[in-house]
Enzyme design. Structure first.
Site, PDB file in Angstrom:
ATOM      1  N   HIS A 101       7.113   4.938  -8.107  1.00  0.00           N
ATOM      2  CA  HIS A 101       6.768   6.288  -8.539  1.00  0.00           C
ATOM      3  C   HIS A 101       7.706   7.238  -7.783  1.00  0.00           C
ATOM      4  CE1 HIS A 101       2.925   4.052  -8.804  1.00  0.00           C
ATOM      5  NE2 HIS A 101       2.644   4.825  -9.843  1.00  0.00           N
ATOM      6  N   ASP A 104       6.606   7.982  -4.298  1.00  0.00           N
ATOM      7  CA  ASP A 104       6.622   6.868  -3.341  1.00  0.00           C
ATOM      8  C   ASP A 104       7.862   6.931  -2.462  1.00  0.00           C
ATOM      9  OD1 ASP A 104       4.430   5.810  -4.716  1.00  0.00           O
ATOM     10  OD2 ASP A 104       5.685   4.501  -5.938  1.00  0.00           O
ATOM     11  N   GLU A 268      -1.566  -4.742 -17.007  1.00  0.00           N
ATOM     12  CA  GLU A 268      -1.989  -5.116 -15.656  1.00  0.00           C
ATOM     13  C   GLU A 268      -3.261  -5.954 -15.732  1.00  0.00           C
ATOM     14  OE1 GLU A 268      -3.707  -3.071 -11.610  1.00  0.00           O
ATOM     15  OE2 GLU A 268      -1.953  -2.145 -12.538  1.00  0.00           O
ATOM     16  N   ASP A 296       2.195  -5.907 -14.965  1.00  0.00           N
ATOM     17  CA  ASP A 296       1.869  -5.641 -13.567  1.00  0.00           C
ATOM     18  C   ASP A 296       1.022  -6.813 -13.085  1.00  0.00           C
ATOM     19  OD1 ASP A 296       3.273  -3.351 -13.220  1.00  0.00           O
ATOM     20  OD2 ASP A 296       1.563  -2.062 -12.792  1.00  0.00           O
ATOM     21  N   ASP A 309      -6.497  -4.879  -6.907  1.00  0.00           N
ATOM     22  CA  ASP A 309      -5.046  -5.132  -6.813  1.00  0.00           C
ATOM     23  C   ASP A 309      -4.704  -6.262  -5.847  1.00  0.00           C
ATOM     24  OD1 ASP A 309      -4.357  -3.236  -8.681  1.00  0.00           O
ATOM     25  OD2 ASP A 309      -3.963  -1.656  -7.226  1.00  0.00           O
ATOM     26  N   ASP A 339       2.140  -5.450  -8.734  1.00  0.00           N
ATOM     27  CA  ASP A 339       1.309  -4.281  -8.436  1.00  0.00           C
ATOM     28  C   ASP A 339       0.109  -4.790  -7.640  1.00  0.00           C
ATOM     29  OD1 ASP A 339       0.053  -1.882  -8.309  1.00  0.00           O
ATOM     30  OD2 ASP A 339      -0.173  -1.599 -10.462  1.00  0.00           O
TER      31      ASP A 339
END
Length: 444
Positions: A101, A104, A268, A296, A309, A339
């Site tokens: 991102h 980040d 994801e 992801d 996650d 991720d």
């Protein structure tokens, strides 16, 4: 340049009998399967946010992670250190891609103009490191959920000024993704949804979301960005109800607004869990729609109601996931982005490596099993036989659109019994087990 991980060697493939936690047991990046190295089938990627920004903080406790870049107090020094650490990390793990991102990789300034200048400096550092490395950008994205300005959403906000800010932020994120050679760009609407309909103009929000995405498509064309646009579905968290709930919902939205030709999906695993689906379900839906773009890679905890996650270690999930990828023809402008974050109590630097090794091994093994399943066509043969009635006679007429209600009534009205095939779920699940065991036994 001083190393950030001097105690960690370059990770090598040692085979299934290895007990070395800093070695691959199933992932040999150069192993050729179906004419292509395993690394090119899997296209592993490091998530900048979880690996280099997450510090083990949770709602009930302070950060726990020991990270070498935390010795830098200046935000820019820390940002540059994280970039340098990323490339060392990827090279030691033989990972060729990363994702980020915008927020980040660089801290925010007082204004968007100042923030963009800061971002440009970090992007230059990334470009410098890319010159001497084979590490590439899989995809970029903009963080449109962390800052308080996005409390009501970004593209679905009630504030035109916030909408404009989000648009400008995505504009810049698209530019740097193109500059860094990114293969794709992801839209994840963490704040695009609502907490209650009592204060929500649902119609306006959905229309504005479509307008936002259309502007992004138009700007990408203008600057010559040819990467794949990806929607990442998630049903909830942080918002109670998110508009990109799952693949089916997001596809219907895109189709309704004439945007479906520009987007595929970044699926994801843990988001599928939250939507009440299996990982394979979401991948299958994307595949049959021709919209499976990227993954992801992680896993959730079915006993918990939030996005945990975790690193993927469930061989059933990775096998069935890679089965769908293989059936889709493999990745093009997508890959397997981890991720995933180490658990809060796994706070040592080596745990970052161990987590990625575990995920890479599990997906490598899953791919090898899935490849055998697909090559042997075991599920395909059963499914074809199960639906054989639609290959001939009245079934073929149904499929070809050559019949109607009246003709179907005439055909069936005097039939006394209908014989159905057995689903044989237990047999197929046992067969999957057999392929897992057999594949592992054959590995060196």
């Amino acid at each position: 340049m001083a190393e950030f991980f001097p105690e960690i060697p370059k990770i090598q493939f040692e085979g299934k009998e290895s007990t070395n936690p800093l070695a691959f047991r199933f992932y040999d990046p150069n192993e050729v399967i179906d004419g292509k190295p395993l690394k090119d089938h899997l296209k592993f990627s490091v998530a900048f946010w979880h690996t280099f920004v997450n510090e083990g903080r949770d709602p009930f406790g302070d950060p726990t992670a020991e990270r070498p870049w935390n010795r830098f107090s200046d935000p820019m020094d820390k940002a540059f250190a994280r970039v340098d650490a990323l490339f060392e990390f990827c090279e030691k793990l033989n990972i060729e891609y990363f994702c980020f991102h915008d927020r980040d990789i660089a801290p925010e300034g007082k204004t968007l103009r100042e923030t963009n200048k800061i971002l440009d400096k970090v992007v230059e550092r990334i470009k410098e490191r890319m010159k001497d490395s084979n590490v590439k950008l899989l995809w970029g994205t903009a963080n449109l959920f962390s800052h308080p300005r996005y409390m009501h959403g970004a593209a679905t906000t009630c504030s035109a000024d916030v909408f404009a800010y989000a648009a400008a932020q995505v504009k810049k994120a698209l530019e740097i993704t193109k500059e860094l050679g990114g293969e794709g760009y992801v839209f994840w609407g963490g704040r695009e949804g609502y907490e209650t309909l009592l204060n929500t103009d649902l119609g306006l929000e959905l229309e504005n979301l479509a307008r936002f995405l259309r502007m992004a498509v138009e700007y990408a064309k203008k600057i010559g960005f040819t990467g794949q646009f990806l929607i990442e579905p998630k049903p909830k968290e942080p918002t109670k109800h998110q508009y990109d709930f799952d693949v089916a919902t997001a596809y219907a939205f895109l189709k309704n607004h004439g945007l479906d030709e520009y987007f595929k999906f970044n699926i994801e695993a843990n988001h599928a869990t939250l939507a009440g689906h299996t990982f394979q379900h979401e991948l299958r839906m994307a595949r049959i729609l021709g919209k499976l773009g990227s993954i992801d890679a992680n896993q959730g905890d079915l006993l918990l109601g939030w996005d945990t996650d975790q690193f993927p270690t469930n061989i059933y999930d990775t096998t069935l996931a890679m089965y769908e990828v293989i059936k889709a023809g493999g990745f093009t402008k997508g890959g397997l982005n981890f991720d995933a974050k180490v658990r809060r109590a796994s706070y040592k630097v080596e745990d970052l490596f161990i987590g990625h090794i575990a995920g890479m091994d599990t997906f490598a093994l899953g791919f090898k099993i899935a490849y055998k399943l697909a090559k042997d066509g075991v599920f395909d043969k059963f499914i074809e036989e199960k639906y054989r009635s639609f290959k001939e006679g009245i079934g073929k007429e149904i499929v070809e659109g050559k019949t109607d209600f009246e003709k179907l009534e005439e055909y069936i009205i005097d039939k006394e019994d209908i014989e159905l095939p057995s689903g044989k779920q237990e047999y197929l699940e046992s067969l999957l087990n057999s392929y897992i065991v057999k594949t592992i036994a054959e590995l060196r």
